[in-house]
Motif scaffolding. Structure first.
Motif, PDB file in Angstrom:
ATOM      1  N   ASN A 104      -9.920  -4.915  -9.113  1.00  0.00           N
ATOM      2  CA  ASN A 104      -9.128  -6.071  -8.693  1.00  0.00           C
ATOM      3  C   ASN A 104      -8.383  -5.701  -7.420  1.00  0.00           C
ATOM      4  O   ASN A 104      -7.971  -4.561  -7.250  1.00  0.00           O
ATOM      5  CB  ASN A 104      -8.068  -6.451  -9.741  1.00  0.00           C
ATOM      6  CG  ASN A 104      -8.678  -6.962 -11.018  1.00  0.00           C
ATOM      7  OD1 ASN A 104      -9.772  -7.502 -11.035  1.00  0.00           O
ATOM      8  ND2 ASN A 104      -7.949  -6.791 -12.106  1.00  0.00           N
ATOM      9  N   GLU A 125      -5.007  -7.233  -5.604  1.00  0.00           N
ATOM     10  CA  GLU A 125      -3.950  -8.227  -5.748  1.00  0.00           C
ATOM     11  C   GLU A 125      -2.915  -8.069  -4.643  1.00  0.00           C
ATOM     12  O   GLU A 125      -2.680  -6.968  -4.147  1.00  0.00           O
ATOM     13  CB  GLU A 125      -3.296  -8.141  -7.123  1.00  0.00           C
ATOM     14  CG  GLU A 125      -2.728  -6.789  -7.464  1.00  0.00           C
ATOM     15  CD  GLU A 125      -2.220  -6.710  -8.890  1.00  0.00           C
ATOM     16  OE1 GLU A 125      -1.317  -7.487  -9.244  1.00  0.00           O
ATOM     17  OE2 GLU A 125      -2.741  -5.861  -9.631  1.00  0.00           O
ATOM     18  N   LYS A 126      -2.320  -9.186  -4.294  1.00  0.00           N
ATOM     19  CA  LYS A 126      -1.237  -9.195  -3.305  1.00  0.00           C
ATOM     20  C   LYS A 126       0.056  -9.239  -4.094  1.00  0.00           C
ATOM     21  O   LYS A 126       0.348 -10.218  -4.766  1.00  0.00           O
ATOM     22  CB  LYS A 126      -1.375 -10.418  -2.399  1.00  0.00           C
ATOM     23  CG  LYS A 126      -0.411 -10.435  -1.263  1.00  0.00           C
ATOM     24  CD  LYS A 126      -0.726 -11.557  -0.294  1.00  0.00           C
ATOM     25  CE  LYS A 126       0.207 -11.443   0.894  1.00  0.00           C
ATOM     26  NZ  LYS A 126      -0.153 -12.377   1.949  1.00  0.00           N
ATOM     27  N   THR A 127       0.841  -8.166  -4.035  1.00  0.00           N
ATOM     28  CA  THR A 127       2.048  -8.065  -4.847  1.00  0.00           C
ATOM     29  C   THR A 127       3.280  -8.627  -4.140  1.00  0.00           C
ATOM     30  O   THR A 127       4.248  -8.976  -4.815  1.00  0.00           O
ATOM     31  CB  THR A 127       2.296  -6.605  -5.268  1.00  0.00           C
ATOM     32  OG1 THR A 127       2.328  -5.785  -4.101  1.00  0.00           O
ATOM     33  CG2 THR A 127       1.193  -6.125  -6.188  1.00  0.00           C
ATOM     34  N   TYR A 139       0.035  -4.643  -1.317  1.00  0.00           N
ATOM     35  CA  TYR A 139      -1.175  -4.942  -2.060  1.00  0.00           C
ATOM     36  C   TYR A 139      -1.394  -3.849  -3.094  1.00  0.00           C
ATOM     37  O   TYR A 139      -0.861  -2.751  -2.982  1.00  0.00           O
ATOM     38  CB  TYR A 139      -2.387  -4.989  -1.117  1.00  0.00           C
ATOM     39  CG  TYR A 139      -2.199  -5.932   0.038  1.00  0.00           C
ATOM     40  CD1 TYR A 139      -2.593  -7.254  -0.066  1.00  0.00           C
ATOM     41  CD2 TYR A 139      -1.610  -5.505   1.219  1.00  0.00           C
ATOM     42  CE1 TYR A 139      -2.412  -8.131   0.991  1.00  0.00           C
ATOM     43  CE2 TYR A 139      -1.424  -6.374   2.281  1.00  0.00           C
ATOM     44  CZ  TYR A 139      -1.828  -7.690   2.160  1.00  0.00           C
ATOM     45  OH  TYR A 139      -1.635  -8.545   3.200  1.00  0.00           O
TER      46      TYR A 139
END
Length: 159
Positions: free
Chosen positions: A40, A42-44, A49
């Motif tokens: 995965n 994901e943009k946190t 990221y």
């Protein structure tokens, strides 16, 4: 095979050649990309990221993370297993792999953690001060030059 030409992008822009090269590489690469191991991205937050890769069966010593030539390279090689084991069913894949993630300019790896069969790699985009937007003063009057504005800014910083 590409269905469109990127030449207009090269003719109408300056400095976007890396994006055009990336698009060209993605569009001309083999469609059958490997799916092992699953991951995965994901943009946190706005500039951070996280890449999470399922690495069940691998230890910290089996895993390798490297940044080279604007690419994050994650690889794993399982140590030789004992030959005296007999499996009735072997569904946990522990085959060697190498995953590459191309990083944008100013994106750096800030850390990595291996927990519960998942490898988490944290990344952050850090734009240098020189590339951040800045306000430019407009010179007053027709006789002043741009140099005068630069001298005025220098006086402000010196005082």
């Amino acid at each position: 095979m590409r269905n469109f030409d990127l030449a207009p992008l090269y003719r109408a822009t300056v400095g976007f050649d890396q994006i055009a090269d990336l698009m060209d590489r993605v569009l001309t690469s083999d469609v059958s990309q490997p799916t092992y191991p699953p991951y995965n991205i994901e943009k946190t937050s706005d500039d951070t990221y996280r890449i999470s890769i399922a690495v069940a069966g691998f230890t910290d010593e089996d895993l390798s993370i490297e940044v080279r030539e604007k690419a994050l390279i994650v690889s794993a090689r399982k140590a030789e297993e004992q030959e005296d084991r007999t499996y009735l069913h072997r569904g946990i894949a522990t085959r060697a792999f190498e995953r590459r993630f191309h990083l944008a300019d100013h994106v750096r790896v800030t850390g990595a953690a291996h927990e519960n069969g998942m490898l988490h790699i944290d990344l952050k985009r850090e734009i240098p001060e020189a590339l951040k937007p800045r306000r430019i003063e407009i010179a007053k009057g027709a006789g002043e030059s741009v140099k005068a504005v630069e001298d005025h800014q220098t006086e402000k910083t010196v005082n």
